[in-house]
Design a protein around this motif. Structure first.
Motif, short mmCIF file in Angstrom:
data_model
loop_
_atom_site.label_atom_id
_atom_site.label_comp_id
_atom_site.label_asym_id
_atom_site.label_seq_id
_atom_site.Cartn_x
_atom_site.Cartn_y
_atom_site.Cartn_z
N UNK A 105 32.40 78.54 -12.19
CA UNK A 105 34.09 79.58 -12.19
C UNK A 105 32.43 81.06 -11.76
N UNK A 106 33.26 82.23 -11.10
CA UNK A 106 32.76 82.34 -9.90
C UNK A 106 33.28 83.99 -10.67
N UNK A 107 32.55 85.35 -11.54
CA UNK A 107 32.43 86.67 -12.39
C UNK A 107 31.92 87.59 -11.62
N UNK A 108 32.48 88.09 -10.53
CA UNK A 108 32.20 89.69 -10.07
C UNK A 108 32.65 90.64 -10.93
N UNK A 109 31.44 91.06 -11.46
CA UNK A 109 32.48 92.69 -11.48
C UNK A 109 30.93 93.14 -12.31
N UNK A 110 31.33 94.89 -12.67
CA UNK A 110 29.66 95.14 -12.78
C UNK A 110 29.57 96.21 -14.00
N UNK A 156 29.84 78.69 -15.94
CA UNK A 156 30.64 80.25 -14.91
C UNK A 156 29.11 81.28 -15.05
N UNK A 157 29.37 81.49 -13.47
CA UNK A 157 28.16 82.26 -12.93
C UNK A 157 28.53 84.00 -12.80
N UNK A 166 27.28 78.08 -5.60
CA UNK A 166 27.96 77.54 -6.51
C UNK A 166 29.75 76.76 -6.09
N UNK A 167 29.97 77.07 -5.02
CA UNK A 167 31.44 76.66 -4.77
C UNK A 167 32.29 76.74 -5.78
N UNK A 168 32.87 78.02 -6.70
CA UNK A 168 33.25 77.81 -7.25
C UNK A 168 35.20 77.69 -7.24
#
Length: 79
Positions: free
Chosen positions: A6-11, A31-32, A47-49
């Motif tokens: 999983x890739x989490x993109x959150x600031x 989880x990255x 990562x290729x989530x």
């Protein structure tokens, strides 16, 4: 069974940690978390989530939709 990567993109750091913890507890193998579009673009390649949680209005660049489109193009099975 693992849900994959999983890739989490959150600031927002607290929100990012809560999402990451929930995904890990739910069975994600890895989880990255990335706080910027720039960091996320690099991780997207590595990562290729299987799962991606994306804040489309990040502080560094307000073009999260472009990152979502890139993820769709890079993956034969979109996250």
């Amino acid at each position: 069974p693992s849900l994959g990567n999983a890739l989490v993109v959150e600031d927002d750091g607290l929100l990012a940690m809560a999402i990451a913890e929930t995904l890990a507890d739910g069975g994600c193998a890895k989880v990255v978390v990335c706080a910027s579009i720039t960091a996320a673009m690099g991780e997207l390649e590595r990562l290729r989530p299987d799962i991606m949680v994306l804040d489309v209005h990040l502080a560094d660049r307000d073009d999260g939709w472009a990152l979502a489109e890139l993820a769709l193009q890079l993956s034969p099975r979109p996250p």
